[in-house]
Design a protein around this motif. Structure first.
Motif, short mmCIF file in Angstrom:
data_model
loop_
_atom_site.label_atom_id
_atom_site.label_comp_id
_atom_site.label_asym_id
_atom_site.label_seq_id
_atom_site.Cartn_x
_atom_site.Cartn_y
_atom_site.Cartn_z
N TYR A 27 0.86 -1.20 0.00
CA TYR A 27 0.00 0.00 0.00
C TYR A 27 0.88 1.23 0.00
O TYR A 27 1.80 1.36 0.81
CB TYR A 27 -0.88 -0.01 1.25
CG TYR A 27 -1.91 1.11 1.30
CD1 TYR A 27 -3.21 0.90 0.82
CD2 TYR A 27 -1.60 2.36 1.82
CE1 TYR A 27 -4.16 1.90 0.86
CE2 TYR A 27 -2.54 3.37 1.87
CZ TYR A 27 -3.83 3.14 1.39
OH TYR A 27 -4.77 4.15 1.43
N CYS A 29 0.55 5.50 -0.01
CA CYS A 29 -0.39 6.61 0.14
C CYS A 29 -0.41 7.43 -1.13
O CYS A 29 0.62 7.94 -1.57
CB CYS A 29 0.00 7.49 1.32
SG CYS A 29 -0.19 6.63 2.87
N CYS A 209 -6.73 5.89 5.08
CA CYS A 209 -5.76 4.88 4.64
C CYS A 209 -5.90 3.59 5.45
O CYS A 209 -5.69 2.50 4.92
CB CYS A 209 -4.33 5.43 4.76
SG CYS A 209 -3.98 6.62 3.45
N HIS A 234 1.20 11.18 9.78
CA HIS A 234 0.24 10.34 9.06
C HIS A 234 0.40 8.84 9.35
O HIS A 234 -0.55 8.17 9.76
CB HIS A 234 0.34 10.61 7.56
CG HIS A 234 -0.67 9.89 6.74
ND1 HIS A 234 -2.03 9.91 7.04
CD2 HIS A 234 -0.55 9.11 5.63
CE1 HIS A 234 -2.68 9.18 6.14
NE2 HIS A 234 -1.81 8.68 5.29
N HIS A 235 1.60 8.30 9.15
CA HIS A 235 1.74 6.85 9.33
C HIS A 235 1.70 6.43 10.80
O HIS A 235 1.21 5.35 11.14
CB HIS A 235 3.01 6.36 8.63
CG HIS A 235 2.87 6.37 7.14
ND1 HIS A 235 3.93 6.23 6.28
CD2 HIS A 235 1.77 6.51 6.35
CE1 HIS A 235 3.49 6.27 5.01
NE2 HIS A 235 2.18 6.45 5.05
N GLU A 238 -1.97 6.30 11.47
CA GLU A 238 -2.58 5.13 10.82
C GLU A 238 -2.29 3.88 11.66
O GLU A 238 -3.16 3.05 11.90
CB GLU A 238 -1.95 4.89 9.44
CG GLU A 238 -2.56 5.62 8.30
CD GLU A 238 -1.92 5.17 6.99
OE1 GLU A 238 -1.63 3.97 6.82
OE2 GLU A 238 -1.67 6.03 6.14
ZN LIG Z 1 -1.99 7.29 3.83
#
Ligand SMILES: [Zn+2]
Length: 505
Positions: A27, A29, A209, A234-235, A238
Motif C-alpha cells: 500500500y 499513500c 488509509c 500520518h503513518h 494510521e
Molecule cells: Zn496514507
C-alpha cells in the motif's frame, strides 16, 4: 541470495519475508487531489513504481494499492478559494493525477480506491475504536486518544513529550491531549458530508488509509510506503488506529522515500520554487526523469538542478547510442573466419552474465537502483569496446554476442521501467502496425483514441485483457486475443506480464 528491505520501524535492513509465500501486499499513500503533483510527489510514486516492477520481476505476485484522497481539508480550502464545490476540485485533480502519472510511465496499481467510496468502512472502524475506549466524541467530532495506545510514537521513534515539543500544536480545550487527532470531523455548511452516528461529517485523513488498506490487503500486510514526510504524523496515526482496532500488527515493512530539494533548498510553496511534473514533462522525456530518480537511492534526498537533468539526458543518450551502434553492427555483412573461435566473444558474454547478477544483487540490497544502473553502464562500456575492436570484421559469433547484450540491456532497463526503444524503431513499428487497432481499441476501451499511437493502444488492450482474465471474463479476453491474431499480432504471456509481437517477425 535474498531481498533485503530497510524498515523504518526497526531502522535496519531486514530480510524480506512476505506474509504469504510468493505474494506481496503493498500500500502506498496516494495524492490528496487538490493540486497538480510536483516533482517531490512524482519521485515518491516513481520510486514505488520501480519497487513494484522489481518485485514482479523477482517472481512475486504483487497486489499494489495506491489510494486517492478525495475528501480533505486541503480540497475544501481550495474549493472555497475558487468558489466551486469540493467535488469539482477532487474530480479535476484526480484526472490531472492520472494524466501525469500515465505520462510519467507509471504502471497502474492493482487497485486505486477512492476515500469517498469507503466512508462506511471508516465509520465502522471509528465505532470500534470508541467501543474499545481508544477514541472519544466531542460535539460531533471524534478524536483518537493517543495516551490510550501504549506504543504511540514507535514508528517515528519519538515519545509523546518529544512530539509536543517538536510540533506546533494548538491548545484545544476539547481534546484530552494536544496530540489527539481527528478521526471524524463534523460538517460545516456547504462541505461534503456523510451521515454517521455522531451527526453529519467527514472522515479525517489518517482513517482513510487505515480503512482502504485493511479492506484490500487485510491485517499484517507486507509493505506500506510513502515519502519520509508521511512518517509523522500520518503513518504513526494510521498505525495507532489500526493496531488499536485490530489488536494485531498492521504492517510488516515500512518504507519511506527521500525528498527532493531544489538546489539545496527545500521545495515549498512559501519559497515559490515548486516544480510540477507536468511542466517538466513538456520538455523532457519520462525516461530521462526516471533515470534521474534511478541515479539516487530511493531513501536519499535528491538535490534537483538543471545539471542533474542534463546528466540524466546524457545518460539516456549513452544507452540509446549503444543500442544504435549495435543495430548498425548487426546490419553489416558478417565475415567468415576459420576457425571461428567462441572465445572471441567470451569477454562480452561474461560481461552480460555479470551485469545480470550485479543488477539483481544491487536491487536485492534495499532496491539500490544507483548501483543497478551502474552495472548497466558497465555493460554499455563493454559493448562499445567490443564494437570498436570488431568493427572491421564482425563474425556471426560476434553478432550473436552483441544481440544477446542488446537483449539484456533492454530487459534489465525494462525491469526498472526504462524504455530504450530507439525513435527510429518506434517509428518503424508504428508504420508496421495495422490501422484496425483503432477500431478494436474503440470497441473494447470505448473511447475515441485517434490521438494515441497504435503501440500505446496495444499496451492498453493487453491491460484490459489481463483485467478480463482476472475477473474470469474469458469471452472478452479471448475476443481481444483473437482479434489481434487476425491482424497478425501475437500475444505472449510471460512472468513479467503480457507482451505483443508481430507474428510475421
Ligand atoms: Zn496514507
Amino acid at each position: 541470495m535474498s531481498l533485503k528491505i530497510y524498515n523504518t520501524m526497526s531502522r535496519e535492513k531486514e530480510e524480506f519475508v512476505p506474509r504469504d509465500a510468493g505474494k506481496v501486499a503493498m500500500y502506498v499513500c496516494g495524492p490528496t487531489v487538490y493540486n497538480y503533483i510536483h516533482i517531490g510527489n512524482g519521485r515518491t510514486y516513481l520510486s514505488f513504481d520501480i519497487i513494484y516492477r522489481y518485485l514482479k520481476y523477482r517472481g512475486y505476485d504483487v497486489k499494489y494499492v495506491r489510494n486517492l484522497t478525495d475528501v480533505d481539508d486541503k480540497i475544501i480550502n481550495k474549493a472555497n478559494e475558487e468558489g466551486v464545490p469540493a467535488e469539482e476540485i477532487a474530480e479535476r485533480y484526480s484526472i490531472a493525477f492520472n494524466e501525469d502519472t500515465e505520462q510519467l510511465g507509471l504502471a497502474k496499481p492493482t487497485i486505486v480506491p477512492k476515500a469517498t467510496e469507503h466512508v462506511r468502512e471508516m465509520i465502522e472502524i471509528i465505532e470500534g475504536l470508541i467501543d474499545k475506549g481508544l477514541a472519544y466524541v466531542v460535539e460531533g467530532d471524534v478524536y483518537f486518544e493517543v495516551t490510550k495506545f501504549a506504543d504511540y510514537g514507535k514508528l517515528a521513534h519519538r515519545s509523546l513529550e518529544d512530539m509536543r515539543a517538536g510540533e506546533r500544536v494548538e491548545i484545544d480545550p476539547r481534546k484530552h491531549h494536544p496530540m489527539d487527532f481527528a478521526l471524524w470531523k463534523s460538517a460545516k455548511p456547504g462541505e461534503p458530508s456523510w451521515d454517521s452516528p455522531w451527526g453529519k461529517g467527514r472522515p479525517g485523513w489518517h482513517i482513510e488509509c487505515t480503512a482502504m488498506s485493511l479492506k484490500y490487503l487485510g491485517q499484517g500486510f507486507d509493505i506500506h510506503g510513502g515519502g519520509r514526510d508521511l512518517i509523522f504524523p500520518h503513518h504513526e496515526n494510521e498505525l495507532a488506529q489500526t493496531e488499536g482496532y485490530t489488536g494485531k500488527q498492521f504492517v510488516r515493512y515500512w518504507m519511506h522515500g527521500g525528498m527532493v530539494n531544489i538546489g539545496e533548498e527545500k521545495m515549498a510553496k512559501s519559497l515559490g520554487n515548486i516544480i510540477l511534473v507536468r511542466d517538466l514533462l513538456k520538455e523532457h522525456s519520462p525516461n530521462v526523469l526516471r533515470l534521474l530518480a534511478l541515479g539516487t537511492h530511493y531513501r536519499s534526498p535528491i538535490d534537483f538542478s538543471p545539471e542533474k537533468l542534463r546528466e540524466a539526458e546524457s545518460a539516456y543518450d549513452r544507452f540509446l547510442n549503444a543500442r544504435r551502434r549495435i543495430a548498425q553492427a548487426l546490419e553489416s555483412p558478417a565475415v567468415t573466419r576459420f576457425p571461428e573461435l567462441v572465445e572471441e566473444a567470451g569477454r562480452l558474454q561474461r560481461a552480460i552474465q555479470e551485469t545480470k547478477s550485479k543488477f539483481i544483487e544491487s536491487m536485492d540490497d534495499d532496491f539500490n537502483s544507483a548501483a543497478a544502473l551502474a552495472s548497466l553502464f558497465e555493460l554499455v562500456r563493454e559493448i562499445n569496446m567490443f564494437i570498436e575492436s570488431n568493427e572491421q570484421e564482425m563474425t556471426m559469433i560476434a553478432k550473436d554476442a552483441l544481440s544477446t547484450a542488446d537483449g539484456m540491456l533492454t530487459e534489465l532497463a525494462g525491469v526498472m521501467g526504462l524504455n530504450l526503444m530507439l525513435p527510429e524503431e518506434t517509428a518503424g513499428l508504428e508504420a508496421n502496425l495495422p490501422a484496425e487497432i483503432y477500431d478494436l481499441a474503440a470497441e473494447v476501451l470505448g473511447l475515441s483514441l485517434d490521438n494515441k499511437a497504435k503501440s500505446e493502444l496495444l499496451d492498453e488492450l493487453l491491460v484490459r485483457r489481463n483485467e478480463a482474465r482476472k475477473q474470469k471474463d474469458w469471452a472478452t479476453a479471448d475476443m481481444i486475443r483473437n482479434s489481434l491474431a487476425g491482424m497478425g499480432i501475437e500475444i505472449e504471456d510471460t512472468p513479467l506480464g503480457s507482451r505483443w509481437k508481430l507474428s510475421r517477425d
